[in-house]
Design a protein around this motif. Structure first.
Motif, PDB file in Angstrom:
ATOM      1  N   PHE A 110       4.213   5.736   8.249  1.00 58.54           N
ATOM      2  CA  PHE A 110       3.228   5.374   8.503  1.00 58.54           C
ATOM      3  C   PHE A 110       2.907   3.285   8.783  1.00 58.54           C
ATOM      4  CE2 PHE A 110       0.224   9.400   6.763  1.00 58.54           C
ATOM      5  CZ  PHE A 110       0.764  10.141   7.501  1.00 58.54           C
ATOM      6  N   GLU A 111       4.024   3.025   8.538  1.00 56.40           N
ATOM      7  CA  GLU A 111       3.677   1.596   8.315  1.00 56.40           C
ATOM      8  C   GLU A 111       3.897   0.840   9.195  1.00 56.40           C
ATOM      9  OE1 GLU A 111       7.020  -1.998   6.272  1.00 56.40           O
ATOM     10  OE2 GLU A 111       7.055   0.031   5.812  1.00 56.40           O
ATOM     11  N   THR A 123       0.682  -1.311  -0.116  1.00 59.68           N
ATOM     12  CA  THR A 123       0.082   0.000   0.247  1.00 59.68           C
ATOM     13  C   THR A 123       0.899   1.096  -0.413  1.00 59.68           C
ATOM     14  OG1 THR A 123      -0.468   0.514   2.448  1.00 59.68           O
ATOM     15  CG2 THR A 123      -1.552  -1.222   1.271  1.00 59.68           C
ATOM     16  N   VAL A 179      -6.054   5.652   6.869  1.00 61.18           N
ATOM     17  CA  VAL A 179      -5.420   6.468   7.111  1.00 61.18           C
ATOM     18  C   VAL A 179      -5.669   8.231   7.220  1.00 61.18           C
ATOM     19  CG1 VAL A 179      -4.655   7.650   4.447  1.00 61.18           C
ATOM     20  CG2 VAL A 179      -4.221   5.565   5.198  1.00 61.18           C
ATOM     21  N   TRP A 223      -4.800  10.167   9.801  1.00 63.44           N
ATOM     22  CA  TRP A 223      -3.769  10.261  10.290  1.00 63.44           C
ATOM     23  C   TRP A 223      -3.791  11.895   9.337  1.00 63.44           C
ATOM     24  CZ3 TRP A 223       0.750   9.653  11.814  1.00 63.44           C
ATOM     25  CH2 TRP A 223       0.825   7.896  12.589  1.00 63.44           C
ATOM     26  N   LYS A 269       0.979   3.176   2.277  1.00 60.50           N
ATOM     27  CA  LYS A 269       1.890   3.476   3.707  1.00 60.50           C
ATOM     28  C   LYS A 269       3.321   2.859   3.925  1.00 60.50           C
ATOM     29  CE  LYS A 269      -1.022   1.510   6.008  1.00 60.50           C
ATOM     30  NZ  LYS A 269      -2.203   2.118   7.202  1.00 60.50           N
ATOM     31  N   SER A 287       1.246   0.333  10.979  1.00 63.39           N
ATOM     32  CA  SER A 287       0.309   1.579  11.706  1.00 63.39           C
ATOM     33  C   SER A 287      -1.662   1.394  11.181  1.00 63.39           C
ATOM     34  CB  SER A 287      -0.109   3.235  11.202  1.00 63.39           C
ATOM     35  OG  SER A 287      -0.780   3.779  12.613  1.00 63.39           O
ATOM     36  N   THR A 312       7.180   3.945   5.038  1.00 69.43           N
ATOM     37  CA  THR A 312       6.633   5.216   5.151  1.00 69.43           C
ATOM     38  C   THR A 312       6.697   5.139   6.852  1.00 69.43           C
ATOM     39  OG1 THR A 312       4.128   4.842   4.907  1.00 69.43           O
ATOM     40  CG2 THR A 312       4.919   6.159   2.897  1.00 69.43           C
TER      41      THR A 312
END
Length: 303
Positions: free
Chosen positions: A69-70, A62, A76, A79, A64, A72, A67
């Motif tokens: 955000f990976e 994806t 989104v 975020w 993410k 998590s 980053t």
């Protein structure tokens, strides 16, 4: 209509598409093998939103992946809300406020805030200043106990610094600021930072602190104002720009965050530097710039 009424702040599919447009302006690319061809966005009721497959390396991903955000589990769209709140709040926004506003657990909000501060960190830093540029340099202190405010601290060379953390900042007039958490404000410590971060043909301006006297000789010109006798401006010589930055930083650290562990101070500095450096952009533009910084960075520690 409120800015926060935009679909990407509420709808998960819209949020993922918005993040993809920011991180993949020229189309998707595989974070595993780097391929930009033979990629397919998977569809179906059992497929989570934003899932892609690379048929070059046979792996799924994806936007993410790769980053901050990976891994998590936070949606989104939340975020994006957190990124907007942090980018638009001049003196910052506490993890408790994020926790209440986004309705996530406090430790989740704390971790989100630190990941976004990491996204605001600038990589591949170039020196500041140069010919024709004026750079102001100064130091300040954060933290410590009220009872120590009159105690003298040899390490920080003055009163009121006992138990505090030292911050050294450089600001180019009309330009950017760069702040560093330093162990002391000695000439040796500050000199190392200045030689790494300033061009030698810079016009340097400081206050009358004695550590700047030998350091100023490394630059094209060095002028100072004598705060000890009440001199704050002499023609174009002053440190008002950096003092203005410190006033926002200290109001935020004392009034919003209240307490900061020394090991995390560098991330708070990234946050305040980022907002100052992006001050001429809109809140939405500042959020996009922050999100562009999530690539290639990871934070794995937990609250």
């Amino acid at each position: 209509m409120s800015v926060l009424s935009a679909p990407h702040f509420h709808n998960e599919e819209a949020a993922i598409l918005h993040l993809e447009s920011i991180l993949w302006p020229n189309g998707a690319n595989c974070p595993h093998c780097g391929s930009v061809e033979r990629l397919n966005k998977l569809k179906g009721k059992s497929v989570r939103p934003g899932l892609w497959k690379c048929y070059a390396c046979r792996k799924q991903f994806t936007v993410k992946v790769g980053t901050v955000f990976e891994s998590s589990h936070v949606p989104v769209h939340k975020w994006l809300q957190a990124a907007f709140l942090m980018a638009s709040s001049k003196k910052g926004i506490s993890a408790h406020q994020i926790h209440r506003t986004l309705e996530v657990q406090y430790n989740t909000a704390w971790f989100m805030a630190h990941r976004l501060r990491e996204a605001m960190r600038v990589l591949n830093i170039e020196p500041m200043g140069g010919e024709g540029s004026i750079v102001e340099a100064d130091e300040t202190f954060v933290g410590g106990l009220e009872k120590n405010k009159h105690a003298r601290d040899r390490k920080h060379q003055g009163r009121g610094a006992v138990g505090k953390e030292a911050v050294f900042s450089l600001v180019e007039r009309g330009g950017r600021v760069r702040s560093t958490h330093v162990p002391s404000v000695s000439a040796e410590t500050l000199g190392k930072v200045m030689r790494e971060q300033l061009y030698t043909d810079t016009h340097l301006m400081t206050d009358d602190a004695r550590q700047y006297i030998p350091l100023g000789k490394h630059f094209m010109m060095h002028e100072s104002v004598n705060h000890s006798i009440g001199e704050y401006v002499r023609g174009g010589t002053h440190t008002n720009t950096i003092e203005g930055y410190f006033s926002i930083f200290k109001r935020g650290m004392k009034g919003v965050y209240q307490h900061c562990n020394a090991k995390h101070l560098k991330r708070y500095l990234c946050e305040f530097d980022f907002r100052y450096n992006e001050r001429d952009t809109t809140d939405a533009e500042r959020m996009i710039t922050a999100l562009q910084g999530i690539k290639g960075k990871r934070l794995t520690y937990r609250a």
